[in-house]
Motif scaffolding. Structure first.
Motif, PDB file in Angstrom:
ATOM      1  N   UNK A 183       2.630   8.493   7.989  1.00 13.83           N
ATOM      2  CA  UNK A 183       1.788   8.716   9.161  1.00 13.83           C
ATOM      3  C   UNK A 183       0.373   9.101   8.758  1.00 13.83           C
ATOM      4  N   UNK A 184       0.237   9.968   7.764  1.00 15.90           N
ATOM      5  CA  UNK A 184      -1.097  10.346   7.282  1.00 15.90           C
ATOM      6  C   UNK A 184      -1.889   9.118   6.862  1.00 15.90           C
ATOM      7  N   UNK A 185      -1.247   8.219   6.133  1.00 13.17           N
ATOM      8  CA  UNK A 185      -1.913   6.998   5.698  1.00 13.17           C
ATOM      9  C   UNK A 185      -2.214   6.054   6.841  1.00 13.17           C
ATOM     10  N   UNK A 186      -1.289   5.955   7.793  1.00 12.25           N
ATOM     11  CA  UNK A 186      -1.477   5.047   8.926  1.00 12.25           C
ATOM     12  C   UNK A 186      -2.559   5.555   9.879  1.00 12.25           C
ATOM     13  N   UNK A 187      -2.692   6.863  10.018  1.00 12.13           N
ATOM     14  CA  UNK A 187      -3.739   7.391  10.894  1.00 12.13           C
ATOM     15  C   UNK A 187      -5.119   6.988  10.394  1.00 12.13           C
TER      16      UNK A 187
ATOM     17  N   UNK B 115       0.842  -1.174   0.000  1.00  7.98           N
ATOM     18  CA  UNK B 115       0.000   0.000   0.000  1.00  7.98           C
ATOM     19  C   UNK B 115       0.895   1.247   0.000  1.00  7.98           C
ATOM     20  N   UNK B 116       0.367   2.376  -0.443  1.00  5.18           N
ATOM     21  CA  UNK B 116       1.186   3.602  -0.459  1.00  5.18           C
ATOM     22  C   UNK B 116       1.748   3.958   0.916  1.00  5.18           C
ATOM     23  N   UNK B 117       0.966   3.752   1.974  1.00  7.17           N
ATOM     24  CA  UNK B 117       1.478   4.115   3.299  1.00  7.17           C
ATOM     25  C   UNK B 117       2.672   3.252   3.685  1.00  7.17           C
ATOM     26  N   UNK B 118       2.664   1.978   3.306  1.00  8.59           N
ATOM     27  CA  UNK B 118       3.808   1.114   3.592  1.00  8.59           C
ATOM     28  C   UNK B 118       5.012   1.524   2.753  1.00  8.59           C
TER      29      UNK B 118
ATOM     30  N   UNK C 142      -2.986   1.657  16.124  1.00  6.12           N
ATOM     31  CA  UNK C 142      -1.963   2.377  16.880  1.00  6.12           C
ATOM     32  C   UNK C 142      -0.532   1.902  16.636  1.00  6.12           C
ATOM     33  N   UNK C 143      -0.325   0.596  16.510  1.00  6.86           N
ATOM     34  CA  UNK C 143       1.049   0.115  16.337  1.00  6.86           C
ATOM     35  C   UNK C 143       1.642   0.575  15.008  1.00  6.86           C
ATOM     36  N   UNK C 144       0.815   0.679  13.972  1.00  5.97           N
ATOM     37  CA  UNK C 144       1.294   1.164  12.677  1.00  5.97           C
ATOM     38  C   UNK C 144       1.642   2.649  12.761  1.00  5.97           C
ATOM     39  N   UNK C 145       0.812   3.406  13.466  1.00  7.05           N
ATOM     40  CA  UNK C 145       1.087   4.827  13.659  1.00  7.05           C
ATOM     41  C   UNK C 145       2.354   5.009  14.493  1.00  7.05           C
ATOM     42  N   UNK C 146       2.539   4.147  15.470  1.00  7.26           N
ATOM     43  CA  UNK C 146       3.702   4.237  16.349  1.00  7.26           C
ATOM     44  C   UNK C 146       5.006   4.133  15.570  1.00  7.26           C
ATOM     45  N   UNK C 147       5.058   3.234  14.608  1.00  5.95           N
ATOM     46  CA  UNK C 147       6.263   3.077  13.803  1.00  5.95           C
ATOM     47  C   UNK C 147       6.561   4.379  13.065  1.00  5.95           C
TER      48      UNK C 147
END
Length: 135
Positions: A30-34, A1-4, A39-44
């Motif tokens: 971060x925009x994509x993960x939010x 995915x683009x966020x990854x 939470x764990x994805x945002x944390x990274x």
């Protein structure tokens, strides 16, 4: 995915020494993960932002500690997401070693290694070990 992809690019640009591109990619990740609500994805992403801000690669940077603190708070919300927690601890531990807080950095890196060993993430365990050996 683009966020990854953006998350991966942030790490690549950071390793190449391009702080501005790393910062832009980490922000986009971060925009994509939010949007995922994980939470764990945002944390990274917050850990990556902290690492970029603490790298010395930016003309204007913010203090990195609030980004790392946010990352730790987010991984605490999902204790079962061990991979994300391990990544946050590895990134933060590496930053702490570079910034002079060797004792805390080494403790976080040891904790990251234990997590990666427990979940079978051998490549990530080796990265944490390499940081421990060089720091």
């Amino acid at each position: 995915t683009p966020r990854d992809i953006y998350r991966w690019l942030a790490s690549v640009y950071r390793a190449l020494g391009d702080g501005e591109a790393a910062l832009d990619s980490a922000r986009r990740a971060l925009e994509g993960m939010e949007a995922t609500g994980k939470p764990s994805e945002q944390a990274i992403c917050y850990a990556l932002l902290g690492d970029v801000h603490g790298s010395g690669l930016l003309a204007e940077s913010s203090p990195p500690e609030p980004f790392f603190e946010r990352a730790l708070a987010l991984v605490a919300e999902e204790e079962h997401r061990l991979y994300g927690k391990g990544l946050v601890l590895r990134i933060y531990g590496g930053y702490l070693l570079r910034s002079g807080d060797r004792a805390r950095g080494r403790a976080l890196l040891r904790e990251a290694m234990e997590i990666f060993e427990r979940i079978g993430a051998e490549g990530e365990r080796r990265k944490a070990r390499a940081l421990l050996e060089t720091g």
